[in-house]
Design a protein around this motif. Sequence first.
Motif, PDB file in Angstrom:
ATOM      1  N   ALA A 288      38.932  22.079  37.755  1.00 41.51           N
ATOM      2  CA  ALA A 288      38.522  23.347  37.156  1.00 41.51           C
ATOM      3  C   ALA A 288      38.721  24.466  38.169  1.00 41.51           C
ATOM      4  CB  ALA A 288      37.067  23.282  36.726  1.00 41.51           C
ATOM      5  N   MET A 289      39.398  25.549  37.757  1.00 37.60           N
ATOM      6  CA  MET A 289      39.686  26.672  38.638  1.00 37.60           C
ATOM      7  C   MET A 289      39.445  27.976  37.891  1.00 37.60           C
ATOM      8  SD  MET A 289      43.412  25.451  40.045  1.00 37.60           S
ATOM      9  CE  MET A 289      43.700  23.763  40.572  1.00 37.60           C
ATOM     10  N   VAL A 290      38.809  28.934  38.562  1.00 38.83           N
ATOM     11  CA  VAL A 290      38.620  30.270  38.022  1.00 38.83           C
ATOM     12  C   VAL A 290      39.188  31.247  39.042  1.00 38.83           C
ATOM     13  CG1 VAL A 290      36.988  31.974  37.144  1.00 38.83           C
ATOM     14  CG2 VAL A 290      36.507  29.526  36.866  1.00 38.83           C
ATOM     15  N   PHE A 291      40.161  32.061  38.617  1.00 38.14           N
ATOM     16  CA  PHE A 291      40.802  33.026  39.515  1.00 38.14           C
ATOM     17  C   PHE A 291      40.308  34.428  39.186  1.00 38.14           C
ATOM     18  CE2 PHE A 291      43.657  29.412  39.345  1.00 38.14           C
ATOM     19  CZ  PHE A 291      43.909  29.194  40.700  1.00 38.14           C
ATOM     20  N   THR A 292      40.038  35.200  40.227  1.00 41.67           N
ATOM     21  CA  THR A 292      39.532  36.541  40.047  1.00 41.67           C
ATOM     22  C   THR A 292      40.000  37.416  41.201  1.00 41.67           C
ATOM     23  OG1 THR A 292      37.501  37.841  39.763  1.00 41.67           O
ATOM     24  CG2 THR A 292      37.365  35.908  41.176  1.00 41.67           C
TER      25      THR A 292
ATOM     26  N   GLY B 253      37.194  40.812  36.735  1.00 47.51           N
ATOM     27  CA  GLY B 253      38.069  40.077  35.828  1.00 47.51           C
ATOM     28  C   GLY B 253      38.202  38.616  36.206  1.00 47.51           C
ATOM     29  N   CYS B 254      38.786  37.824  35.312  1.00 50.69           N
ATOM     30  CA  CYS B 254      38.984  36.406  35.628  1.00 50.69           C
ATOM     31  C   CYS B 254      40.002  35.787  34.693  1.00 50.69           C
ATOM     32  CB  CYS B 254      37.666  35.632  35.549  1.00 50.69           C
ATOM     33  SG  CYS B 254      36.910  35.525  33.911  1.00 50.69           S
ATOM     34  N   SER B 255      40.595  34.698  35.144  1.00 49.70           N
ATOM     35  CA  SER B 255      41.353  33.780  34.293  1.00 49.70           C
ATOM     36  C   SER B 255      40.988  32.378  34.752  1.00 49.70           C
ATOM     37  CB  SER B 255      42.864  34.029  34.394  1.00 49.70           C
ATOM     38  OG  SER B 255      43.322  33.849  35.716  1.00 49.70           O
ATOM     39  N   ALA B 256      40.873  31.448  33.817  1.00 48.75           N
ATOM     40  CA  ALA B 256      40.373  30.109  34.156  1.00 48.75           C
ATOM     41  C   ALA B 256      41.275  29.048  33.554  1.00 48.75           C
ATOM     42  CB  ALA B 256      38.948  29.936  33.640  1.00 48.75           C
ATOM     43  N   LEU B 257      41.308  27.892  34.198  1.00 50.70           N
ATOM     44  CA  LEU B 257      42.097  26.777  33.676  1.00 50.70           C
ATOM     45  C   LEU B 257      41.572  25.469  34.221  1.00 50.70           C
ATOM     46  CD1 LEU B 257      44.256  25.540  36.030  1.00 50.70           C
ATOM     47  CD2 LEU B 257      45.203  27.806  35.732  1.00 50.70           C
ATOM     48  N   LYS B 258      41.927  24.411  33.534  1.00 47.47           N
ATOM     49  CA  LYS B 258      41.698  23.055  34.021  1.00 47.47           C
ATOM     50  C   LYS B 258      43.059  22.389  34.039  1.00 47.47           C
ATOM     51  CE  LYS B 258      37.946  19.740  33.637  1.00 47.47           C
ATOM     52  NZ  LYS B 258      36.840  19.250  32.779  1.00 47.47           N
ATOM     53  N   ASP B 259      43.544  22.012  35.221  1.00 54.71           N
ATOM     54  CA  ASP B 259      44.900  21.480  35.292  1.00 54.71           C
ATOM     55  C   ASP B 259      44.938  20.039  34.821  1.00 54.71           C
ATOM     56  OD1 ASP B 259      44.061  19.866  37.386  1.00 54.71           O
ATOM     57  OD2 ASP B 259      44.992  21.080  38.947  1.00 54.71           O
TER      58      ASP B 259
ATOM     59  N   ILE C  49      37.955  31.872  29.408  1.00 53.86           N
ATOM     60  CA  ILE C  49      37.504  30.570  28.897  1.00 53.86           C
ATOM     61  C   ILE C  49      38.148  29.453  29.696  1.00 53.86           C
ATOM     62  CG2 ILE C  49      37.410  29.068  26.875  1.00 53.86           C
ATOM     63  CD1 ILE C  49      35.843  31.621  26.458  1.00 53.86           C
ATOM     64  N   LEU C  50      37.314  28.495  30.115  1.00 53.84           N
ATOM     65  CA  LEU C  50      37.835  27.273  30.703  1.00 53.84           C
ATOM     66  C   LEU C  50      38.099  26.284  29.576  1.00 53.84           C
ATOM     67  CD1 LEU C  50      38.372  26.183  33.610  1.00 53.84           C
ATOM     68  CD2 LEU C  50      36.154  25.044  33.473  1.00 53.84           C
TER      69      LEU C  50
ATOM     70  N   GLU D 217      39.500  32.294  44.373  1.00 55.94           N
ATOM     71  CA  GLU D 217      39.413  31.160  43.457  1.00 55.94           C
ATOM     72  C   GLU D 217      38.043  30.499  43.583  1.00 55.94           C
ATOM     73  OE1 GLU D 217      41.270  26.661  42.894  1.00 55.94           O
ATOM     74  OE2 GLU D 217      42.115  28.030  44.394  1.00 55.94           O
ATOM     75  N   ARG D 218      37.435  30.245  42.451  1.00 59.40           N
ATOM     76  CA  ARG D 218      36.226  29.428  42.379  1.00 59.40           C
ATOM     77  C   ARG D 218      36.655  28.094  41.801  1.00 59.40           C
ATOM     78  NH1 ARG D 218      31.392  29.001  44.923  1.00 59.40           N
ATOM     79  NH2 ARG D 218      29.635  28.591  43.512  1.00 59.40           N
ATOM     80  N   TYR D 219      36.455  26.999  42.539  1.00 62.82           N
ATOM     81  CA  TYR D 219      36.982  25.721  42.090  1.00 62.82           C
ATOM     82  C   TYR D 219      35.943  24.617  42.254  1.00 62.82           C
ATOM     83  CZ  TYR D 219      37.653  24.377  47.002  1.00 62.82           C
ATOM     84  OH  TYR D 219      37.442  24.061  48.322  1.00 62.82           O
ATOM     85  N   TRP D 220      36.128  23.572  41.464  1.00 62.14           N
ATOM     86  CA  TRP D 220      35.240  22.418  41.477  1.00 62.14           C
ATOM     87  C   TRP D 220      35.809  21.362  42.416  1.00 62.14           C
ATOM     88  CZ3 TRP D 220      30.458  21.291  40.396  1.00 62.14           C
ATOM     89  CH2 TRP D 220      30.060  19.978  40.206  1.00 62.14           C
ATOM     90  N   THR D 221      35.046  20.974  43.435  1.00 58.89           N
ATOM     91  CA  THR D 221      35.535  20.034  44.445  1.00 58.89           C
ATOM     92  C   THR D 221      35.460  18.590  43.978  1.00 58.89           C
ATOM     93  OG1 THR D 221      33.366  19.723  45.486  1.00 58.89           O
ATOM     94  CG2 THR D 221      34.710  21.595  46.257  1.00 58.89           C
TER      95      THR D 221
END
Length: 350
Positions: free
Chosen positions: A142-146, A131-137, A92-93, A155-159
Amino acid sequence: MTRVLAAVALILAVGLATVDAQAWSWRSHGKPGTVNIKSAMAVMKDGKLFGVGGNKKLYERVWTGSGWTWVNHGKPSSGIFNPKNFLEEPCILRDGKVYMTTIDGDLYERYWTGSQWSFGAHGNPGTNLEGCSALKDTAGRAMVFTRGHDGTLRERYWTGSSWAWRNHGKPPGTDAYGTTSSYAIYGPTTRVFVPGRNGRLFRFSLDGNYNGAWKNLGAPPGKSVRKVHATEKGGIFAITVDGDVCRWSGSWACYGKPDGKAVWDCSDPFLIENPSINIQTLFCVHTGSYQEVYQLSVFQGGSGWVNRGKPSGTNTFVDRPTVMFSGPYSRVFVPANNGKVYELYPPGQP
């Protein structure tokens, strides 16, 4: 030790009700129709839970204001003959989006458009993902790590205007193994934890300028790390190959096996703050054909396991417990071998 545990009981009465095993209760949330839930339930901040069914579809358990209900979110399709099947626990983000990887290694998103739920396809960065873990710093990124099947951390991230992939490579001297756990600290700094195939725990730190660095945190003496669960205010806990639960805090400390039973997996850890003492706690299930949920509490000067039992009529669990917070209370959700999701809750919880 008896006097220490008595003190813990008093403190937990403020935050988690009590450490008395008989004081907690189980209730069933059933399952969506005839479909068995096969993954842990990822918890969204507004009280929604998301898990994967045996039919590889995404399901939601949600409180409507007057009762709990199941919602079938289905699965995306890249073509009539090629539906995308989900397998593992979603992540979950913080802004309410759900991410999950498919059996064929792609990353997908389930998000609310403002009027309906929709799937978004993120694909993969040239390697299958798991698998994944997600966070918003705190900077709002927004970042999703897998983990890539090639042993890398991706990492999938929002630019700011679009989504992009970033390859953080492999932990030094080994491959990334298993799923990630991540959180943000100190402003825009992000920390990601991943076991290495060599049995060591690795931390990847990413600063606000996207500069990253790996650090080998090692392993408890004579042990190998198999899983990791970490939160900023809950500590960094690893499950070892031989079933111990250990914590890394500059050095390793291990808390043994509850009643001599090897631990299979645990919830994310969280912190109960009290003026006189802080308690880090998590809920775990052990291996075997008859599984129960145990609570581990770690505090200054000691630790303790408490057996929370199991739901009536069940023998085993199919995935790890997860924890939802509701005011001063915590609710624990875990999927069982009969396909139903069960809730473990403390006294006073509605």
